[in-house]
Design a protein around this motif. Structure first.
Motif, short mmCIF file in Angstrom:
data_model
loop_
_atom_site.label_atom_id
_atom_site.label_comp_id
_atom_site.label_asym_id
_atom_site.label_seq_id
_atom_site.Cartn_x
_atom_site.Cartn_y
_atom_site.Cartn_z
N ILE A 11 0.84 -1.20 0.00
CA ILE A 11 0.00 0.00 0.00
C ILE A 11 0.87 1.25 0.00
O ILE A 11 0.61 2.21 -0.72
CB ILE A 11 -0.96 -0.02 1.21
CG1 ILE A 11 -1.93 -1.19 1.07
CG2 ILE A 11 -1.71 1.30 1.34
CD1 ILE A 11 -2.77 -1.45 2.28
N VAL A 12 1.92 1.26 0.79
CA VAL A 12 2.84 2.40 0.84
C VAL A 12 3.52 2.57 -0.52
O VAL A 12 3.68 3.70 -1.02
CB VAL A 12 3.88 2.22 1.97
CG1 VAL A 12 4.97 3.27 1.89
CG2 VAL A 12 3.19 2.24 3.32
N PHE A 13 3.91 1.47 -1.13
CA PHE A 13 4.57 1.51 -2.45
C PHE A 13 3.63 2.10 -3.50
O PHE A 13 4.02 2.97 -4.29
CB PHE A 13 5.03 0.10 -2.84
CG PHE A 13 5.82 0.05 -4.11
CD1 PHE A 13 7.09 0.58 -4.18
CD2 PHE A 13 5.28 -0.53 -5.24
CE1 PHE A 13 7.81 0.54 -5.35
CE2 PHE A 13 5.98 -0.60 -6.42
CZ PHE A 13 7.26 -0.05 -6.47
N ILE A 14 2.38 1.65 -3.52
CA ILE A 14 1.39 2.17 -4.48
C ILE A 14 1.15 3.65 -4.23
O ILE A 14 1.06 4.45 -5.16
CB ILE A 14 0.09 1.36 -4.39
CG1 ILE A 14 0.32 -0.04 -4.94
CG2 ILE A 14 -1.05 2.05 -5.14
CD1 ILE A 14 -0.82 -1.01 -4.71
N GLU A 15 1.07 4.05 -2.96
CA GLU A 15 0.86 5.46 -2.61
C GLU A 15 2.01 6.32 -3.14
O GLU A 15 1.78 7.38 -3.72
CB GLU A 15 0.73 5.61 -1.10
CG GLU A 15 0.96 6.99 -0.56
CD GLU A 15 -0.07 8.02 -1.00
OE1 GLU A 15 -1.14 7.62 -1.47
OE2 GLU A 15 0.23 9.21 -0.89
#
Length: 62
Positions: A11-15
């Motif tokens: 999720i952090v990577f996609i953000e």
């Protein structure tokens, strides 16, 4: 009940990817729907929803 950090990494990577792509697109755009400085603030400070809002409402059709 705790969420493991490894579950949050995607999720952090996609953000981060969304944030960078939206910022680059906003900065390169000649004009946006609304003030460009406001879109930059929304993209940076409104977590995942900010870049999505920019792509849906902020971009002008070319």
């Amino acid at each position: 009940m705790s969420i493991p950090i490894s579950a949050l990494l995607p999720i952090v990577f996609i953000e981060l990817i969304l944030l960078v792509i939206a910022l680059i697109d906003c900065i390169r755009a000649e004009s946006t729907n609304g003030p460009k400085w406001l879109w930059v603030i929304v993209i940076i400070f409104v977590e995942i929803l900010g870049p999505v809002l920019y792509f849906v409402f902020g971009r002008k059709n070319r």
